[in-house]
Scaffold this motif. Sequence first.
Motif, PDB file in Angstrom:
ATOM      1  N   LEU A  23       0.798  -1.227   0.000  1.00  0.00           N
ATOM      2  CA  LEU A  23       0.000   0.000   0.000  1.00  0.00           C
ATOM      3  C   LEU A  23       0.835   1.283   0.000  1.00  0.00           C
ATOM      4  CD1 LEU A  23      -2.785  -0.939   2.589  1.00  0.00           C
ATOM      5  CD2 LEU A  23      -2.997  -0.835   0.097  1.00  0.00           C
ATOM      6  N   CYS A  24       2.056   1.222   0.434  1.00  0.00           N
ATOM      7  CA  CYS A  24       2.816   2.460   0.676  1.00  0.00           C
ATOM      8  C   CYS A  24       4.138   2.521  -0.087  1.00  0.00           C
ATOM      9  CB  CYS A  24       3.141   2.605   2.164  1.00  0.00           C
ATOM     10  SG  CYS A  24       1.815   2.140   3.297  1.00  0.00           S
ATOM     11  N   CYS A  52       5.264   4.531  -3.458  1.00  0.00           N
ATOM     12  CA  CYS A  52       5.572   5.960  -3.398  1.00  0.00           C
ATOM     13  C   CYS A  52       6.680   6.263  -2.389  1.00  0.00           C
ATOM     14  CB  CYS A  52       4.326   6.744  -3.003  1.00  0.00           C
ATOM     15  SG  CYS A  52       3.019   6.660  -4.246  1.00  0.00           S
ATOM     16  N   HIS A  53       6.653   5.581  -1.263  1.00  0.00           N
ATOM     17  CA  HIS A  53       7.559   5.954  -0.164  1.00  0.00           C
ATOM     18  C   HIS A  53       8.830   5.129  -0.112  1.00  0.00           C
ATOM     19  CE1 HIS A  53       4.971   8.912   1.716  1.00  0.00           C
ATOM     20  NE2 HIS A  53       3.950   8.090   1.603  1.00  0.00           N
ATOM     21  N   TYR A  84       8.654  12.238  -2.972  1.00  0.00           N
ATOM     22  CA  TYR A  84       7.903  11.783  -1.811  1.00  0.00           C
ATOM     23  C   TYR A  84       8.837  11.395  -0.669  1.00  0.00           C
ATOM     24  CZ  TYR A  84       4.312  11.298  -5.437  1.00  0.00           C
ATOM     25  OH  TYR A  84       3.452  11.517  -6.481  1.00  0.00           O
ATOM     26  N   LEU A 131       9.646   6.992   4.646  1.00  0.00           N
ATOM     27  CA  LEU A 131       8.939   6.867   5.928  1.00  0.00           C
ATOM     28  C   LEU A 131       9.758   6.128   6.978  1.00  0.00           C
ATOM     29  CD1 LEU A 131       5.256   6.248   4.808  1.00  0.00           C
ATOM     30  CD2 LEU A 131       6.377   8.404   5.401  1.00  0.00           C
ATOM     31  N   ASN A 186      12.352   8.807   9.313  1.00  0.00           N
ATOM     32  CA  ASN A 186      11.569  10.030   9.046  1.00  0.00           C
ATOM     33  C   ASN A 186      11.339  10.790  10.357  1.00  0.00           C
ATOM     34  OD1 ASN A 186       9.030  11.606   8.981  1.00  0.00           O
ATOM     35  ND2 ASN A 186       8.954  10.960   6.858  1.00  0.00           N
ATOM     36  N   GLN A 230       9.436  13.305  11.197  1.00  0.00           N
ATOM     37  CA  GLN A 230       8.035  13.577  11.544  1.00  0.00           C
ATOM     38  C   GLN A 230       7.374  12.345  12.165  1.00  0.00           C
ATOM     39  OE1 GLN A 230       7.515  17.075  11.616  1.00  0.00           O
ATOM     40  NE2 GLN A 230       5.501  16.196  11.244  1.00  0.00           N
ATOM     41  N   TYR A 266      -0.323  10.038  13.897  1.00  0.00           N
ATOM     42  CA  TYR A 266       0.058  10.852  12.729  1.00  0.00           C
ATOM     43  C   TYR A 266       0.054   9.999  11.462  1.00  0.00           C
ATOM     44  CZ  TYR A 266       3.119  13.796   9.825  1.00  0.00           C
ATOM     45  OH  TYR A 266       3.662  14.547   8.814  1.00  0.00           O
ATOM     46  N   LYS A 281      -2.584  10.355   8.214  1.00  0.00           N
ATOM     47  CA  LYS A 281      -2.100  10.574   6.846  1.00  0.00           C
ATOM     48  C   LYS A 281      -2.614   9.468   5.930  1.00  0.00           C
ATOM     49  CE  LYS A 281       0.600  14.206   7.558  1.00  0.00           C
ATOM     50  NZ  LYS A 281       0.208  15.528   7.057  1.00  0.00           N
ATOM     51  N   THR A 315      -2.691  13.385   2.130  1.00  0.00           N
ATOM     52  CA  THR A 315      -2.058  14.661   2.459  1.00  0.00           C
ATOM     53  C   THR A 315      -1.382  15.176   1.207  1.00  0.00           C
ATOM     54  OG1 THR A 315      -0.388  15.723   3.867  1.00  0.00           O
ATOM     55  CG2 THR A 315       0.019  13.447   3.302  1.00  0.00           C
ATOM     56  N   GLY A 316      -1.535  16.443   0.891  1.00  0.00           N
ATOM     57  CA  GLY A 316      -0.888  16.972  -0.316  1.00  0.00           C
ATOM     58  C   GLY A 316      -1.217  16.116  -1.531  1.00  0.00           C
ATOM     59  N   ASN A 317      -0.168  15.569  -2.165  1.00  0.00           N
ATOM     60  CA  ASN A 317      -0.363  14.735  -3.354  1.00  0.00           C
ATOM     61  C   ASN A 317      -0.659  13.275  -3.024  1.00  0.00           C
ATOM     62  OD1 ASN A 317       0.036  16.755  -5.286  1.00  0.00           O
ATOM     63  ND2 ASN A 317       2.256  16.578  -5.081  1.00  0.00           N
ATOM     64  N   MET A 318      -0.806  12.941  -1.771  1.00  0.00           N
ATOM     65  CA  MET A 318      -1.120  11.550  -1.386  1.00  0.00           C
ATOM     66  C   MET A 318      -2.630  11.406  -1.238  1.00  0.00           C
ATOM     67  SD  MET A 318       0.123   9.599   2.039  1.00  0.00           S
ATOM     68  CE  MET A 318      -0.856   8.274   2.725  1.00  0.00           C
ATOM     69  N   TYR A 319      -3.199  10.470  -1.997  1.00  0.00           N
ATOM     70  CA  TYR A 319      -4.642  10.269  -1.922  1.00  0.00           C
ATOM     71  C   TYR A 319      -4.994   9.499  -0.650  1.00  0.00           C
ATOM     72  CZ  TYR A 319      -3.043   5.952  -4.209  1.00  0.00           C
ATOM     73  OH  TYR A 319      -2.363   4.813  -4.539  1.00  0.00           O
ATOM     74  N   LEU A 334      -6.191   6.585   1.690  1.00  0.00           N
ATOM     75  CA  LEU A 334      -6.165   5.129   1.525  1.00  0.00           C
ATOM     76  C   LEU A 334      -7.227   4.454   2.399  1.00  0.00           C
ATOM     77  CD1 LEU A 334      -2.311   5.048   1.586  1.00  0.00           C
ATOM     78  CD2 LEU A 334      -3.696   4.393  -0.362  1.00  0.00           C
TER      79      LEU A 334
HETATM   80  C1  HEC Z   1       0.446   7.552  -4.504  1.00  0.00           C
HETATM   81  C2  HEC Z   1       1.616   7.768  -3.690  1.00  0.00           C
HETATM   82  C3  HEC Z   1       1.505   7.501  -2.196  1.00  0.00           C
HETATM   83  C4  HEC Z   1       1.104   6.352  -1.560  1.00  0.00           C
HETATM   84  C5  HEC Z   1       0.620   5.050  -2.187  1.00  0.00           C
HETATM   85  C6  HEC Z   1       1.257   6.601  -0.144  1.00  0.00           C
HETATM   86  N1  HEC Z   1       1.717   7.868   0.061  1.00  0.00           N
HETATM   87 FE1  HEC Z   1       2.125   8.735   1.860  1.00  0.00          FE
HETATM   88  N2  HEC Z   1       2.680  10.452   0.937  1.00  0.00           N
HETATM   89  C7  HEC Z   1       2.691  10.654  -0.425  1.00  0.00           C
HETATM   90  C8  HEC Z   1       3.107  12.002  -0.699  1.00  0.00           C
HETATM   91  C9  HEC Z   1       3.226  12.629  -2.084  1.00  0.00           C
HETATM   92  C10 HEC Z   1       3.368  12.608   0.545  1.00  0.00           C
HETATM   93  C11 HEC Z   1       3.817  14.035   0.808  1.00  0.00           C
HETATM   94  C12 HEC Z   1       2.590  14.882   0.728  1.00  0.00           C
HETATM   95  C13 HEC Z   1       2.907  16.335   0.636  1.00  0.00           C
HETATM   96  O1  HEC Z   1       3.446  16.872   1.612  1.00  0.00           O
HETATM   97  O2  HEC Z   1       2.623  16.910  -0.426  1.00  0.00           O
HETATM   98  C14 HEC Z   1       3.090  11.603   1.553  1.00  0.00           C
HETATM   99  C15 HEC Z   1       3.242  11.809   2.911  1.00  0.00           C
HETATM  100  C16 HEC Z   1       3.038  10.847   3.876  1.00  0.00           C
HETATM  101  C17 HEC Z   1       3.278  11.038   5.278  1.00  0.00           C
HETATM  102  C18 HEC Z   1       3.836  12.302   5.946  1.00  0.00           C
HETATM  103  C19 HEC Z   1       5.350  12.168   5.954  1.00  0.00           C
HETATM  104  C20 HEC Z   1       6.041  13.331   6.617  1.00  0.00           C
HETATM  105  O3  HEC Z   1       7.292  13.410   6.469  1.00  0.00           O
HETATM  106  O4  HEC Z   1       5.418  14.146   7.291  1.00  0.00           O
HETATM  107  C21 HEC Z   1       2.964   9.875   5.912  1.00  0.00           C
HETATM  108  C22 HEC Z   1       3.068   9.574   7.398  1.00  0.00           C
HETATM  109  C23 HEC Z   1       2.519   8.956   4.881  1.00  0.00           C
HETATM  110  N3  HEC Z   1       2.576   9.593   3.652  1.00  0.00           N
HETATM  111  C24 HEC Z   1       2.112   7.670   5.120  1.00  0.00           C
HETATM  112  C25 HEC Z   1       1.729   6.772   4.133  1.00  0.00           C
HETATM  113  C26 HEC Z   1       1.326   5.404   4.419  1.00  0.00           C
HETATM  114  C27 HEC Z   1       1.312   4.783   5.794  1.00  0.00           C
HETATM  115  C28 HEC Z   1       1.010   4.839   3.223  1.00  0.00           C
HETATM  116  C29 HEC Z   1       0.488   3.453   2.965  1.00  0.00           C
HETATM  117  C30 HEC Z   1      -0.610   3.000   3.813  1.00  0.00           C
HETATM  118  C31 HEC Z   1       1.202   5.859   2.192  1.00  0.00           C
HETATM  119  N4  HEC Z   1       1.641   7.003   2.794  1.00  0.00           N
HETATM  120  C32 HEC Z   1       0.984   5.663   0.836  1.00  0.00           C
HETATM  121  C33 HEC Z   1       2.355   9.730  -1.391  1.00  0.00           C
HETATM  122  C34 HEC Z   1       1.883   8.447  -1.177  1.00  0.00           C
END
Ligand code: HEC
Length: 127
Positions: free
Chosen positions: A33-34, A37-38, A50, A53, A56, A58, A66, A70, A75-79, A81
């Motif tokens: 799931l993550c 991107c991460h 991106y 994690l 990280n 934060q 937190y 998210k 958040t931002g460009n992250m849709y 889930l």
């Molecule tokens: C489609 C891409 C994508 C996926 C899949 C995704 N993320 Fe993200 N995530 C992002 C982006 C882009 C950001 C930064 C957003 C911004 O600040 O514009 C982000 C930011 C975050 C942050 C904040 C990080 C920080 O430094 O503050 C967390 C926590 C996070 N994601 C958790 C997750 C988790 C947990 C999953 C899976 C369950 C996940 N993300 C899946 C794209 C994604």
Amino acid sequence: MKSRSTLSVLALVALLPVGAGRADEPAALYADLCAACHGQGTAPLSGSPYPALFGNPQVAAAGPVYVALKALHGTGNMYPLCALASDAEIAAIANHLAAANGNQSPPLAPEAIAALRPAAGDCPILH
Ligand code: HEC
């Protein structure tokens, strides 16, 4: 009769959503799931804007709530889930990441996740 009930059980198993019941496999859930991107490491994926994690700051400071917020709201460009993982799975991923970053908060119980979820209308089903 016996083979019919076996078939029904098989049909039910086939209908379970992908990712159901995998709260005991947080690393695999994270990978599914993550990680696209991460990434899996402490540095962002090559060429990716991106954040990583692991390692990280934060996540280390803010902990599992937190991460769960998210993941559920995006958040931002992250849709968001929220439609892709159960409460237990979100808790498992959040606790996994918090612990990996050295956060000292107590783990989130699955029962705590429902209150963090967005309203149903704000939880898009992704295809
Ligand atoms: C489609 C891409 C994508 C996926 C899949 C995704 N993320 Fe993200 N995530 C992002 C982006 C882009 C950001 C930064 C957003 C911004 O600040 O514009 C982000 C930011 C975050 C942050 C904040 C990080 C920080 O430094 O503050 C967390 C926590 C996070 N994601 C958790 C997750 C988790 C947990 C999953 C899976 C369950 C996940 N993300 C899946 C794209 C994604």
